[in-house]
Design a protein around this motif. Structure first.
Motif, short mmCIF file in Angstrom:
data_model
loop_
_atom_site.label_atom_id
_atom_site.label_comp_id
_atom_site.label_asym_id
_atom_site.label_seq_id
_atom_site.Cartn_x
_atom_site.Cartn_y
_atom_site.Cartn_z
N ARG A 71 -20.74 23.83 -18.55
CA ARG A 71 -20.67 25.28 -18.74
C ARG A 71 -19.76 25.69 -19.89
O ARG A 71 -20.01 26.70 -20.55
CB ARG A 71 -20.18 25.96 -17.46
N PHE A 72 -18.70 24.93 -20.11
CA PHE A 72 -17.73 25.28 -21.13
C PHE A 72 -17.80 24.27 -22.27
O PHE A 72 -18.14 23.10 -22.06
CB PHE A 72 -16.32 25.27 -20.55
N ALA A 73 -17.43 24.73 -23.47
CA ALA A 73 -17.42 23.83 -24.62
C ALA A 73 -16.25 24.17 -25.53
O ALA A 73 -15.98 25.34 -25.80
CB ALA A 73 -18.73 23.95 -25.40
N LEU A 74 -15.58 23.13 -25.98
CA LEU A 74 -14.44 23.28 -26.88
C LEU A 74 -14.83 22.95 -28.31
O LEU A 74 -15.63 22.05 -28.55
CB LEU A 74 -13.31 22.34 -26.45
N SER A 75 -14.23 23.68 -29.24
CA SER A 75 -14.41 23.38 -30.66
C SER A 75 -13.11 23.72 -31.38
O SER A 75 -12.27 24.46 -30.86
CB SER A 75 -15.58 24.14 -31.25
N SER A 76 -12.98 23.15 -32.57
CA SER A 76 -11.74 23.33 -33.32
C SER A 76 -12.05 23.64 -34.77
O SER A 76 -12.92 22.99 -35.37
CB SER A 76 -10.89 22.06 -33.22
N ASP A 77 -11.35 24.61 -35.32
CA ASP A 77 -11.49 24.98 -36.74
C ASP A 77 -10.17 24.69 -37.42
O ASP A 77 -9.21 25.46 -37.30
CB ASP A 77 -11.87 26.46 -36.86
#
Length: 130
Positions: A71-77
């Motif tokens: 359900r959740f997703a992490l991303s990084s900029d």
């Protein structure tokens, strides 16, 4: 000193989505945004703080608690020194204050222990209405 600012919380209906942001700043010499892990935790009223997920910028890996998988997703900029937590299919049980935190150096497989984290944000409220 490292500072973290969460944003993006709010009121959403069951089944809806939110994207939380964690903007990091103040990295001194010794470690950078690309060398740390950023974890997300949440705390509902009367409950203990629980782990949601963690993204390790240095390892290029993500970890999720059971409550978040699928359900959740992490991303990084890296250019913005910001980590995002995309939350989908929200349920009333997801209602909590969500916090991000810095783990330096990253502790990998024990990412879910709050005590491993060195800096914390002030939190952002997420409320899911039924």
């Amino acid at each position: 000193e490292v500072q973290l600012v969460e944003s993006g919380g709010g009121l959403v209906q069951v089944g809806g989505s939110l994207r939380l942001s964690c903007a990091a700043s103040g990295f001194a010499s010794g470690f950078t945004f690309d060398e740390v892990a950023i974890g997300w935790f949440r705390q509902a009223p009367g409950k203990e703080r629980e782990a949601v997920g963690c993204i390790s910028n240095s390892e290029g890996t993500t970890y999720y608690a059971g409550i978040a998988k699928g359900r959740f997703a992490l991303s990084s900029d890296s250019a913005k020194s910001t980590v995002f937590l995309q939350m989908n299919t929200l349920e009333p049980g997801d209602t909590a204050v969500y916090y991000c935190a810095v783990d330096s150096p990253p502790h990998g497989s024990i990412w879910y222990f709050p005590d491993e984290y060195d800096y914390w944000g002030q939190g952002t409220q997420v409320t899911v209405s039924s």
